[in-house]
Design a protein around this motif. Structure first.
Motif, mmCIF file in Angstrom:
data_model
loop_
_atom_site.group_PDB
_atom_site.id
_atom_site.type_symbol
_atom_site.label_atom_id
_atom_site.label_comp_id
_atom_site.label_asym_id
_atom_site.label_seq_id
_atom_site.Cartn_x
_atom_site.Cartn_y
_atom_site.Cartn_z
ATOM 1 N N ILE A 245 -0.098 -1.383 2.436
ATOM 2 C CA ILE A 245 -0.005 -2.786 2.804
ATOM 3 C C ILE A 245 0.537 -2.861 4.221
ATOM 4 O O ILE A 245 1.434 -2.110 4.598
ATOM 5 C CB ILE A 245 0.865 -3.562 1.797
ATOM 6 C CG1 ILE A 245 0.849 -5.064 2.107
ATOM 7 C CG2 ILE A 245 2.272 -3.018 1.716
ATOM 8 C CD1 ILE A 245 1.371 -5.913 0.975
ATOM 9 N N VAL B 135 -3.996 -5.636 2.283
ATOM 10 C CA VAL B 135 -3.837 -4.628 1.239
ATOM 11 C C VAL B 135 -5.033 -3.691 1.304
ATOM 12 O O VAL B 135 -6.190 -4.139 1.291
ATOM 13 C CB VAL B 135 -3.755 -5.276 -0.160
ATOM 14 C CG1 VAL B 135 -3.552 -4.209 -1.229
ATOM 15 C CG2 VAL B 135 -2.632 -6.314 -0.208
ATOM 16 N N TYR C 121 -2.151 2.119 -2.921
ATOM 17 C CA TYR C 121 -2.477 1.139 -1.894
ATOM 18 C C TYR C 121 -1.563 1.307 -0.688
ATOM 19 O O TYR C 121 -0.451 1.840 -0.780
ATOM 20 C CB TYR C 121 -2.306 -0.285 -2.432
ATOM 21 C CG TYR C 121 -3.269 -0.673 -3.513
ATOM 22 C CD1 TYR C 121 -4.499 -1.235 -3.210
ATOM 23 C CD2 TYR C 121 -2.951 -0.475 -4.847
ATOM 24 C CE1 TYR C 121 -5.388 -1.606 -4.208
ATOM 25 C CE2 TYR C 121 -3.826 -0.841 -5.860
ATOM 26 C CZ TYR C 121 -5.046 -1.399 -5.528
ATOM 27 O OH TYR C 121 -5.926 -1.758 -6.521
#
Length: 270
Positions: free
Chosen positions: A154, A164, A152
């Motif tokens: 962010i 996110v 991911y």
């Protein structure tokens, strides 16, 4: 205590290079300076950009440092070649606020800019490999993290939101809402599944990194929050504010799905 008077104007970013025992710092005077971290000996000093330097980051294995600037450029410096500029990355149209290497693929990195985008870059290419139209206002901070087998990104923004992103699909999978002013800093704990976000609203929010649920809200009445740091192997975090610093310790049980969670203040410097 060793104090080096290294810059004429504000220092906005500094990083340790542990394997070389250095501190690398970039500032509003447009210079990068390198010092030994156990003395005030200067290793190198050079003008790196034509405007303020906002962010410095160090490659985890190669002799590279990235710098990001208000001149909209990102530059790659090779210290084994006397700090020669190995690459200039162009594509942002406003200040570049932060850069971060991808821990799963260290040939790539992400950048956050006040042009409202997050861009992903390959070290061998001058232009970005893809762009996330991330926020409705400028993006101040970006970081990578992993949740199980998924990667991911962010990002935090002047629109007060934290987003996110699924790194593979390039889609926003969650928006973390709760800050009431610009989000300035992000830190993903290496020890517990917590994402810390700091803001000019004077708070730090602690989010569960798997459920993205808000676990705790910290407010120490020390003004705007500008920096959060986590250390691998330690449950402690450090928070930098307008009027001081706080060291806090993350306390949790082993069952994160139903645990009591608290973050205790250990020390502060006003």
């Amino acid at each position: 205590m060793i104090v080096a008077l290294v810059h004429v104007l504000a220092v906005r970013s500094a990083k340790f290079v542990a394997r070389e025992q250095w501190i690398v710092a970039g500032a509003d005077d447009k210079f990068i300076r390198v010092y030994k971290f156990n003395s005030d000996e200067k290793i190198k000093e050079f003008e790196a950009h034509t405007d303020y330097i906002r962010s410095i980051t160090v490659h985890p294995t190669l002799p590279y440092v990235l710098s990001a600037s208000d001149d909209t450029l990102i530059k790659l410096w090779d210290w084994e070649k006397d700090w020669a500029c190995a690459q200039v990355f162009e594509g942002h149209s406003h200040y570049v606020m932060q850069v971060a290497f991808n821990p799963r693929d260290t040939n790539t990195f992400a950048s956050a800019s006040l042009d409202c985008t997050v861009k992903i870059w390959d070290l061998g290419t001058r232009t970005p490999t893809f762009t996330l139209e991330a926020h409705s206002k400028g993006v101040n901070c970006v970081d990578f993290f992993a949740n199980s087998d998924k990667a991911y990104l962010i990002s935090g923004s002047d629109d007060h939101d934290v987003k996110v992103w699924d790194y593979e699909t390039k889609t926003c999978v969650q928006t973390l809402e709760g800050h009431t002013h610009n989000v300035t800093t992000i830190c993903v704990s290496p020890e517990v599944p917590i994402i810390f976000t700091g803001s000019e609203d004077g708070t730090v929010h602690a989010w569960h990194a798997m459920t993205f649920r808000l676990e705790n809200l910290l407010k120490y009445e020390l003004g705007r929050v500008w920096a959060i740091g986590c250390i691998e192997g330690s449950p402690k975090i450090v928070i930098g504010c307008d009027e001081g610093t706080i060291m806090a310790k993350v306390m949790c049980s082993h069952n994160w799905d139903s645990a009591n969670r608290q973050i205790e203040e250990e020390d502060s410097n006003e």
